[in-house]
Design an enzyme around this catalytic site. Sequence first.
Site, PDB file in Angstrom:
ATOM      1  N   CYS A 316      25.433  18.184 -10.041  1.00  0.00           N
ATOM      2  CA  CYS A 316      24.892  19.024  -8.973  1.00  0.00           C
ATOM      3  C   CYS A 316      26.014  19.569  -8.077  1.00  0.00           C
ATOM      4  O   CYS A 316      26.743  20.459  -8.489  1.00  0.00           O
ATOM      5  CB  CYS A 316      23.841  18.247  -8.179  1.00  0.00           C
ATOM      6  N   HIS A 400      19.962  16.694 -12.267  1.00  0.00           N
ATOM      7  CA  HIS A 400      20.124  15.256 -12.031  1.00  0.00           C
ATOM      8  C   HIS A 400      19.744  14.454 -13.275  1.00  0.00           C
ATOM      9  O   HIS A 400      18.554  14.203 -13.505  1.00  0.00           O
ATOM     10  CB  HIS A 400      19.254  14.820 -10.855  1.00  0.00           C
ATOM     11  N   GLU A 402      19.984  11.359 -13.764  1.00  0.00           N
ATOM     12  CA  GLU A 402      19.406  10.055 -13.408  1.00  0.00           C
ATOM     13  C   GLU A 402      17.929  10.166 -13.071  1.00  0.00           C
ATOM     14  O   GLU A 402      17.253   9.151 -12.900  1.00  0.00           O
ATOM     15  CB  GLU A 402      20.170   9.460 -12.216  1.00  0.00           C
TER      16      GLU A 402
END
Length: 434
Positions: A316, A400, A402
Amino acid sequence: MAIRSLDITMKGPSVCSSRTANSSNIRVFSVRCSVSLSSDDASTGLGERPWKTADARLVLEDGSIWRAKSFGASGTQVGEVVFNTSLTGYQEILTDPSYAGQFVLMTNPHIGNTGINYADEESNQCFLGGLVIRSLSICTSNWRCTEPLGDYLAKRNIMGIYDVDTRAITRRLRQDGSLIGVLSTEKSKSDEELLEMSRTWDIVGVDLISGVSCNAPYEWVDKTDSAWEFSKDRNHFVNFHVVAYDFGIKYNILRRLASYGCKITVVPSTWPALETLKMKPDGVLFSNGPGDPSAVPYAVETVKEIIGKVPVFGICMGHQLLGQALGGKTFKMKFGHHGGNHPVRNLRNGIIEISAQNHNYAVDPASLPAGVEVTHINLNDGSCAGLAFPALNIMSLQYHPEASPGPHDSDPAFREFMQLMMQTKLKARTLAMH
């Protein structure tokens, strides 16, 4: 305080089964209701309403005024209004540091039904300016819930509003782009005052990273809880040492790295590159974070000093900083990407990933030098969603991997980072032998 009483007499068939000589088929009973009236209500003849009425305003810089009901903290706050299309995970969104300086409008209408639990925190506090929702759940239903959403926001001094037309505001944001807005529960402030606040405040060019980063280095050891672990090949790697730059890092990024066997040292956003290289890391991670990447030239310089010396992974904000460090340019998107359902194509293998995203800026791929490869694109608008520069052992993603909240489609990116560090280490050993 005055008291108003209401006497009601009701008649109906007797429900008593016993009878006496003087019994009747008609039973009479009276109900007396009393309600407290304020002095104003008493003088006007109006009682207190048993429901909450509109007591807040959202004033946008385009001049529109949205009446709403407040929850959480009260007062006046200014921020950039963005919409998030995630269906779940409002707590992770609240604690994502990348939302600093912004009001998050949830397009999913019903929020608050699962309450709050402290296992889902993505940072140590809420950084967003406020929460805008359509319907606030009147109850919670989740076995992990420890408190309702409103109480949670009030303790953290975060404003929230509900009973507002989020669909109409979202359409306005999609048409006109992200807008600066002011949330207020203060009756003393006029609409004109709030409108002036919205038109004199700006988020572009502001360093928001320094306000969300840690103050000193620390070691991170927590892995993804075994009950939530979903990756089967995470333990196939040696114990790599990763230095993670905290530009507003989410806990789940650190948990995923730890679950893949990494020893992790988290450092502040201003940590000198020389000090990082002295630690002799196997790799460096540049994390997510809020705001304008062009407003943090010190971070770009740090990235420049590190790339080419160790493998790096940007997520990001880290992806945008890598783009600038390589000579590219970033630009502000019309309304950004915020949500857990954005489709991305991996150009290397053709696989489509449903991703979690949160950013208002993007890298212009046409500005990148030769050798830098665009590895992923966002299928909604074709924007650059991933980069690689094999010659310098660089990889990055605009979104993202995750998740949290969101799907797990992109988690293999952590495995790719492990492989990049392993290949670099093996190459270095081979060169040393010769």
